[in-house]
Design a protein around this motif. Sequence first.
Motif, short mmCIF file in Angstrom:
data_model
loop_
_atom_site.label_atom_id
_atom_site.label_comp_id
_atom_site.label_asym_id
_atom_site.label_seq_id
_atom_site.Cartn_x
_atom_site.Cartn_y
_atom_site.Cartn_z
N ASN A 132 -32.22 -45.77 -18.32
CA ASN A 132 -30.89 -46.36 -18.17
C ASN A 132 -30.92 -47.18 -16.90
O ASN A 132 -31.29 -46.67 -15.84
CB ASN A 132 -29.83 -45.26 -18.06
N LEU B 85 -30.43 -50.09 -21.74
CA LEU B 85 -31.25 -48.96 -22.15
C LEU B 85 -32.60 -49.51 -22.55
O LEU B 85 -32.70 -50.37 -23.43
CB LEU B 85 -30.60 -48.20 -23.32
N ARG C 191 -28.80 -49.77 -14.32
CA ARG C 191 -27.54 -50.35 -13.87
C ARG C 191 -27.88 -51.50 -12.92
O ARG C 191 -28.69 -51.34 -12.00
CB ARG C 191 -26.69 -49.30 -13.15
N PHE D 76 -24.13 -47.35 -17.76
CA PHE D 76 -25.28 -48.18 -17.44
C PHE D 76 -25.17 -49.51 -18.18
O PHE D 76 -24.38 -49.63 -19.12
CB PHE D 76 -26.60 -47.47 -17.79
#
Length: 154
Positions: free
Chosen positions: A71, A108, A73, A105
């Motif tokens: 994940n 992926l 961000r 987030f």
Amino acid sequence: MKALDAIDRRILTMLQDNGKATNKEIASVLGMSITPIYERIKKMEDAGYIKKYTTVVDKDMLGYHLMAFCNVRLKEHTKEYLERFEEQVAELPEVSECYHVAGNFDYLLKVTVVDMEVYHFFITTKLATLDNIGHVQSSFVMKEVKWEINVPIE
């Protein structure tokens, strides 16, 4: 191209199960001649229903024993930053899938590597060096319960 009919859907199902199926084999199963099968497949390719033909290999037999979902961000969310991240991550061979997602987030990533040492190298020397990375959280696959590439065709 018009909407897919039942025959087109059966052809797509057969090709998803066996991309090496010949027009002759498909025609035989469907009780049709080869030419209309060829024409239907060609139309579906031209229309974009069939994106490409590929071979699925066994990652474990090739020594790729570690799969992780990352994940990611980002720090900034402007169009330029998002596009730049997507361009950069698309160049990483360890990343087989990348999705822009909603939630805690932004992206992926599915990452497949040989082992944890290689994963550490990937994270520290490749992913962490991309522009605008704010936070990365990894989840490691313990057991693959279901993996399917086929799309259900009704």
